[in-house]
Design a protein around this motif. Structure first.
Motif: not given
Length: 265
Positions: A214-242
């Motif tokens: 969620a783009g405005r959720g405040g639950v998952i931050a960019p640094e969390d995304e980076a850590e998740i990608r490092g743990l599982n590069p195969a995971i798809e990440i999509s966003r809902v900006p608004n």
């Protein structure tokens, strides 16, 4: 009543009564696992859209809705994950996809990592707070206060104080059903957001998986995304900006655009 809602039913699985709503009935099976204070009926507007292409089972997680509740149950993450595994086995739906929102996404990951046979996982804005991490942005009194008011009887106007951006129909459903959320179950789940580190679960997922942020959720931050990608590069990440954390409530079309064809690939 929606034309795509086939019925509501109960099944005995993992030693408890599990209530669910079934939508559509055709296509690949999908089990939808709602979040911390969302009985199955409150996800009907999403299930109706999913039912165009899928056989959708929306769960009442234990301690919520019409599923088993009370002081004698375990409301920890592992118990809720075992419920999902038992539910799929009891209904004989093969290897369904899991779509989990918030707490439901954490349940989906834990179920997939503890022996469940699932084809793919759509993880919708799961809380990534945990030991040594920043806290979950929502506060416990927001849940507890609204549940206690619902137990006494709350109307749409009263619910607007907690969910000011929701539509009239969404507020009506929440006002009607929130009283079924057993407060100790909610407190346990909220506390587990901070005690149970979910990041190792990302690393061990074997199924195709999508993380929706969620783009405005405040639950998952960019640094969390980076850590998740490092743990599982195969995971798809999509966003809902608004959208905030309750993504389909804020932007239903954006939710389905971000989901795309992931569940039917």
């Amino acid at each position: 009543m929606s034309a795509s809602l086939l019925y509501g039913a109960n099944v005995s699985a993992n030693g408890i009564r599990q209530h669910y709503l079934r939508y559509g009935g055709k296509g690949r099976p999908v089990i939808l696992i709602p979040g911390i204070t969302s009985p199955a009926i409150t996800w009907g507007f999403v299930a109706e859209r999913l039912a165009d292409r899928h056989d959708v089972y929306v769960l009442d997680v234990r301690g919520r809705g019409l599923s088993s509740t009370g002081p004698d149950l375990d409301y920890g993450l592992d118990a809720m994950a075992a419920d999902v595994i038992g539910f799929a086995q009891a209904l004989g739906v093969g290897a369904p996809a899991l779509l989990g929102h918030s707490m439901g996404a954490r349940i989906a990951m834990r179920a997939a990592n503890t022996g469940g046979e699932f084809s793919r996982l759509a993880l919708i804005d799961p809380p990534v707070s945990g030991p040594g991490r920043r806290p979950y942005p929502s506060k416990l009194p927001w849940y507890v206060d609204s549940i206690r008011l619902a137990l006494a009887g709350i109307d749409v106007e009263g619910m607007k104080a907690f969910c000011p951006t929701w539509t009239e129909s969404q507020l009506q459903l929440r006002a009607e059903w929130l009283h079924t959320c057993f407060e100790p179950a909610i407190v346990t789940a909220f506390e587990d957001f901070h005690k149970d580190d979910i990041f190792p679960d990302f690393a061990t997922l074997k199924q195709p998986s999508m993380l929706m942020v969620a783009g405005r959720g405040g639950v998952i931050a960019p640094e969390d995304e980076a850590e998740i990608r490092g743990l599982n590069p195969a995971i798809e990440i999509s966003r809902v900006p608004n959208a905030g954390h309750m993504i389909p409530w804020d932007d239903l079309d954006g939710f389905f655009e971000a989901l795309g064809d992931f569940l039917s690939r």
